[in-house]
Design a protein around this motif. Structure first.
Motif, PDB file in Angstrom:
ATOM      1  N   GLY B 434      -7.164  -7.351   1.970  1.00  0.00           N
ATOM      2  CA  GLY B 434      -7.681  -5.999   1.769  1.00  0.00           C
ATOM      3  C   GLY B 434      -6.684  -5.143   1.018  1.00  0.00           C
ATOM      4  O   GLY B 434      -5.515  -5.490   0.912  1.00  0.00           O
ATOM      5  N   VAL B 435      -7.225  -4.051   0.537  1.00  0.00           N
ATOM      6  CA  VAL B 435      -6.386  -3.129  -0.214  1.00  0.00           C
ATOM      7  C   VAL B 435      -6.475  -1.778   0.471  1.00  0.00           C
ATOM      8  O   VAL B 435      -7.563  -1.335   0.880  1.00  0.00           O
ATOM      9  N   GLY B 436      -5.358  -1.180   0.615  1.00  0.00           N
ATOM     10  CA  GLY B 436      -5.335   0.102   1.277  1.00  0.00           C
ATOM     11  C   GLY B 436      -5.694   1.237   0.332  1.00  0.00           C
ATOM     12  O   GLY B 436      -5.880   1.048  -0.867  1.00  0.00           O
ATOM     13  N   ALA B 437      -5.810   2.353   0.952  1.00  0.00           N
ATOM     14  CA  ALA B 437      -6.194   3.515   0.146  1.00  0.00           C
ATOM     15  C   ALA B 437      -5.059   3.882  -0.791  1.00  0.00           C
ATOM     16  O   ALA B 437      -3.892   3.792  -0.438  1.00  0.00           O
ATOM     17  N   SER B 438      -5.495   4.327  -1.948  1.00  0.00           N
ATOM     18  CA  SER B 438      -4.489   4.736  -2.925  1.00  0.00           C
ATOM     19  C   SER B 438      -3.956   6.105  -2.575  1.00  0.00           C
ATOM     20  O   SER B 438      -4.629   6.903  -1.909  1.00  0.00           O
TER      21      SER B 438
END
Lengths: 206, 471
Positions: B434-438
């Motif tokens: 997953g990718v976290g919030a920018s």
């Protein structure tokens, strides 16, 4: 080693004998390996001493995952990219550079190994937990025809651990990850599809 | 006379005839009574009388020559002790113990026994009142028995004498040295209680002898057996022979003989007799023999001279024209085989020795011309024994160790191949990514490619369209 093909083996410095030796020692103390050693008491001493090393070598195969694939898989879960699936708004002749500010990528997978003696399994399966954390200062994804064609990233920092039965076997401290300036994905990664396996990815993105 | 009290005159005459005639025959006979002199022969007569069964005596004792059958010495001693000596008029107190006579009896018995080589006389003691004569063969004592008489003339068989009759000599003594200055072919000397000679002793023969025999016994104060050593030297002090024997203590053995010999020629000039570790031994007698053969000059070193092989026999004519190279001694450096040519000149005829026809089968040389020089052929040296080359030996060693190493590695590899680890799953199927919030909103930059951009193409136009804006 070409930066684009760098895998978790280089990420965890698995090629370093000293690092691997520490991991072997920690692996030998796990319950699973002790069980395997107990079953190998009747075997030659050479095999008893080689069981742990054999498991470590098999783990190295399980770490043959490219870092760029982890990034691509992570970016593909980003919801903001799904808008580019609309072909009416984004025809195939349009190219979009989607810029991501500083963000984190998390990856976790669980390889499993089975030690075999004379083609017969001995002992239970040994499961490892591989956790990788990447911090990107920025990234620009080039999207065309609903595919991620390539990516350009800023500085990347990575941290990771490999555990077995809760015991840390290998640990990588936070340090820079060397990636190419432009990460090419060939014909492009379709947005919304899982990488390599074809199954949908579970996203932890906010 | 006590004899006349018991014997009738005829019987006495017969006995006297036998008693006088027998020793005379012994003394004059060719077989010799073992070399007995007249005195000893007379003593034999006396003993013979004692041994004859007296009339009226119920006891029957058999006279058996020692050596032909086993004799119970104890029983025979008892029998002899029960002889009615008083009845014969020869009481034990009238007949004194005469060791010389008994030794003569012993010697006579040995001479009549073909297997007897030496004898030993044991004096009587408190436990055994009779003397015992031990006849010995080369390996072991041939018999054991009491002093036995010579036997009757009809039963006895003449036997040849095995040793030359020694002649009694009177050597000069000087401390521990005894000097023999005679030149007889044989000689002997005996020592009794009146003249005790003890070791160490040196016997000096002014005229060398060929054989020396000494008779010794242990000293009175000896408690264990002792080693008696006898050494013979020639006139120059070179060792001729060394011998020795063990002398048992605790009993007075007479005539324990040790002999040394020079092997034919008269070479022995000095004889040394001593006991090991200073043990005192008593000398009872000395006997020596001479062959009157002068000894050949002997080399100075005591060690046996090196034996030089004799040259091969070749006819005189062949040796004259083809002389053999000198033979090298074992310690001498090898003589070169190739010799320079030797010119042989035939001597004039008048200087040649006159040879008898029977002894000289070869004809006399007719010509006097000198013979041509003969060059002995050169002989090639023998090829050296082939040895294993060093490189081959090293290669064999490396091959062995290399083979062992290869086998070990293959064995190790085969063993390790038994243990494998199978990757059941790489875990990517259940991977969580997953990718976290920018930290900032995403920015999309859209641009349209109207035509393919080529180098130098003037028609390339790039428009930048903010996200969400329609181009």
């Amino acid at each position: 080693m070409i930066a684009q093909t760098a895998s978790l083996v280089q990420f965890f410095d698995f090629d370093n004998a000293a690092v691997r030796k520490d991991g072997l020692t920690a692996l030998g103390g796990t319950t699973a390996m002790r069980g395997v050693q107990a079953l190998l008491t009747a075997a030659p001493l050479l095999l008893q001493n080689h069981a742990t090393q054999s498991a470590t070598e098999a783990l190295q195969a399980a770490l043959n995952v490219r870092v760029v694939d982890i990034l691509a898989a992570a970016w593909n879960t980003r919801r903001e990219l799904r808008q580019y699936l609309d072909r009416s708004k984004y025809p195939s002749d349009q190219i979009i550079d989607h810029t991501l500010a500083k963000h984190d990528v998390r990856s976790s997978h669980h390889p499993r190994l089975q030690i075999m003696l004379d083609q017969s399994p001995i002992g239970p399966e040994i499961e490892f937990e591989v956790i990788v954390g990447l911090t990107l200062e920025s990234a620009i994804l080039r999207i065309q025809n609903a595919r991620i064609m390539n990516a350009r990233t800023g500085r990347v920092f990575g941290v990771g651990t490999i555990k077995c039965e809760g015991a840390i076997l290998f640990s990588r401290p936070t340090k820079a990850v060397t990636l190419p300036l432009t990460i090419s994905f060939g014909t492009g990664i379709p947005i919304g599809e899982a990488i390599a396996t074809g199954t949908p990815l579970r996203s932890n993105a906010a | 006379m006590t004899v006349t009290r018991l014997w009738s005159r005829p019987v006495l005459a017969i006995v006297a005839f036998v008693g006088l005639g027998l020793p005379t025959a012994i003394a004059c006979g060719g077989g010799g009574g073992g070399g007995l002199n007249a005195h000893e022969a007379a003593l034999l007569t006396d003993f013979l009388i004692l041994a004859i069964k007296p009339e009226g005596d119920d006891k029957d004792y058999k006279l058996v020559e020692v050596g032909n059958a086993k004799v119970d010495a104890g029983l025979l001693g008892v029998v002899i002790n029960t002889l009615p000596l008083d009845f014969l008029g020869l009481g034990s107190d009238e007949r004194a113990y005469d060791e010389t006579a008994e030794v003569a009896q012993c010697r006579a018995a040995c001479s009549r026994n073909s297997q007897c080589r030496d004898f030993t006389y044991v004096r009587p003691n408190a436990s055994r009142p009779v003397g015992v004569c031990h006849l010995r063969t080369l390996a072991a004592p041939a018999s054991f028995g009491v002093m036995s008489p010579v036997g009757d003339a009809g039963e006895r068989s003449e036997r040849p004498v095995r040793e030359a009759p020694p002649i009694a000599t009177t050597p000069r003594t000087n401390g521990d040295k005894i000097v023999f200055d005679d030149g007889e072919t044989a000689g002997s000397v005996r020592y009794g209680d009146n003249e005790i000679r003890t070791t160490p002793l040196t016997l000096k023969f002014l005229a060398p002898v060929s054989q020396v025999k000494v008779r010794i016994r242990a000293g009175e104060d000896a408690s264990t057996r002792s080693w008696a050593q006898l050494e013979a030297f020639d006139a120059k002090g070179n060792l001729v022979e060394r011998t020795g024997t063990w002398i048992s203590a605790g009993e007075f053995t007479f005539g324990h003989g040790i002999a040394v010999s020079s092997g034919g020629a008269d070479r022995i000039a000095t004889v040394k007799l001593e006991g090991r570790d200073g043990t005192v031994l008593r000398l009872d007698g000395i006997e020596y023999l001479r062959t009157l053969i002068a000894a050949a000059p002997q080399p100075a070193p005591v060690a046996a001279p090196e034996r030089v092989p004799l040259p091969p026999r070749v006819p005189a004519v062949v040796a004259e024209h083809f002389p053999m190279p000198p033979r090298a001694t074992p310690t001498a450096p090898p003589t070169p085989i190739t010799l320079p040519p030797v010119e042989i000149a035939a001597p004039p005829i008048e200087t040649l020795p006159v040879l008898e026809a029977a002894a000289s089968p070869l004809p006399q040389p007719a010509a006097t011309t000198p013979t041509p020089a003969v060059t002995p052929p050169t002989i090639a040296p023998l090829p050296r024994k082939r040895q294993l080359p060093a490189w081959l030996a090293a290669g064999a060693v490396l091959f062995v160790f290399g083979g062992a190493g290869v086998y070990w590695r293959s064995h190790r590899k085969r063993t390790l191949n038994r243990l494998t680890t199978r990757l059941v799953s790489n875990g990517l199927d259940r991977r969580t990514v997953g990718v976290g919030a920018s930290s900032a909103p995403d920015i999309g930059l859209r641009f349209v490619v109207r035509s393919a951009a080529t180098i130098g193409a003037p028609g390339t136009h790039i428009e930048f369209v903010p996200a969400g804006a329609y181009a």
